[in-house]
Design an enzyme around this catalytic site. Structure first.
Site, PDB file in Angstrom:
ATOM      1  CG  ASP A  37       8.651 -48.715  14.907  1.00 17.80           C
ATOM      2  OD1 ASP A  37       9.494 -49.618  14.711  1.00 17.80           O
ATOM      3  OD2 ASP A  37       8.139 -48.063  13.980  1.00 17.80           O
ATOM      4  CG  HIS A  38      12.573 -47.928  20.134  1.00 15.16           C
ATOM      5  ND1 HIS A  38      13.168 -46.779  19.659  1.00 15.16           N
ATOM      6  CD2 HIS A  38      11.642 -47.528  21.035  1.00 15.16           C
ATOM      7  CE1 HIS A  38      12.620 -45.732  20.249  1.00 15.16           C
ATOM      8  NE2 HIS A  38      11.683 -46.163  21.088  1.00 15.16           N
ATOM      9  CD  GLU A 109      22.348 -37.750  17.569  1.00 20.77           C
ATOM     10  OE1 GLU A 109      23.151 -37.311  16.720  1.00 20.77           O
ATOM     11  OE2 GLU A 109      22.057 -37.145  18.627  1.00 20.77           O
TER      12      GLU A 109
END
Length: 306
Positions: A37-38, A109
């Protein structure tokens, strides 16, 4: 040993690419097709661009028939827990009860900055993950005819009709994983059906399994009720030339892959999976990075089921 295919579409894949891999995995007899899930690639150009994990899985729910589907793992920072519970339950219904939810605190991040997603400090991310796990599982299991309330500091819920239902009784299986020594095993013991150790040595995998088993006992849970799995990058070749070609296709060195993944000849790969089984794994996620080499899936399945 359950064998699952695990993909990283943020590196560059269309829905049709993923569908081809999922259908090949289904036809070959693999247990499941999972995706990360990116939204942001870790290397390369990422073309043709990102896809959303749960949008993809909704499509695959209708375009496959048997194979289980899920995320390894959805980031708790990406979605609000109430809508996520509804989304996952909907995809479970669309698939006929074949969905699993890996849920983690989030770590990338730069990805959050690139897509305007808030990225709290680590402790807050874990606080939010813990609350999301409680809320999502609570919504799925709330008694029919009741109202669900959650007195949470991050996601308070009041008067939510208990209508969020999965096809799988009791809710979609939850996967929690990682190398955390304190909060991660505690969350797995309390909320998960499966604990996953990603990209670790056999010895470290065994240590993390032992740790989560001990935490299960501390929480009064039978450790045998929690599944144990490992994720490993896959690169198998029937000969050195094939192995080298497949390693080069994913930008990795053969020696490094042999040291750190499921890589080598069929015999070498079988031996490492056997060691993972001895360490306590009953399921392995095979990270496939070249989504166009469908013969790789066939070679791996033949090697691991021989």
């Amino acid at each position: 040993m359950d064998l699952r295919i695990f993909t990283e579409p943020q590196q560059g894949a269309t829905y049709d690419d993923l569908l081809a891999v999922a259908r090949a995995a289904e036809d070959l007899g693999y247990d499941a097709f999972f995706r990360s899930d990116h939204y942001l690639r870790m290397s390369g150009d990422g073309l043709p661009g990102p896809t959303d994990a749960w949008t993809t899985l909704a499509g695959l729910a209708r375009d496959t028939t048997r194979i289980r589907l899920g995320t390894l793992v959805t980031s708790a920072t990406f979605r609000l827990p109430g809508p996520l519970a509804v989304t996952v339950a909907g995809v479970d219904q669309m698939s006929g009860g074949r969905v699993e939810l890996g849920l983690g605190a989030g770590w990338f991040e730069a990805e959050h900055r690139a897509f305007g997603i808030p990225f709290p400090p680590l402790k807050e991310r874990f606080d939010r993950l813990e609350e999301q796990l409680a809320l999502i599982t609570g919504m799925w299991s709330a008694p029919e005819g009741s109202e669900y309330d959650h007195d949470g500091s991050n996601y308070p819920v009041s008067g939510q009709p208990a209508l969020v239902r999965t096809t799988q009784p009791g809710g979609v299986p939850i996967i929690v994983g990682g190398a955390g020594r304190r909060r991660t095993p505690s969350l797995a013991a309390r909320y998960a059906a499966e604990f996953n150790v990603p990209f670790s040595s056999v010895d470290e995998t065994a240590q993390l399994f032992a740790r989560v088993d001990a935490v299960c006992e501390e929480h009064g849970r039978d450790p045998l009720s929690l599944g144990h799995s490992a994720a490993q990058v896959l690169c198998v070749g029937k000969d050195e030339a094939t192995l080298r070609r497949r390693a080069e296709a994913i930008g990795r060195d053969v020696a490094e892959l042999r040291a750190n993944g499921l890589a080598g000849t069929p015999e070498e790969v079988r031996e490492r999976v056997g060691r993972l089984a001895e360490a306590g794994a009953s399921r392995v996620y095979l990270q496939v990075l070249d989504l166009h080499d469908l013969d790789h899936l066939a070679d791996a399945h033949a090697a691991l089921t021989a």
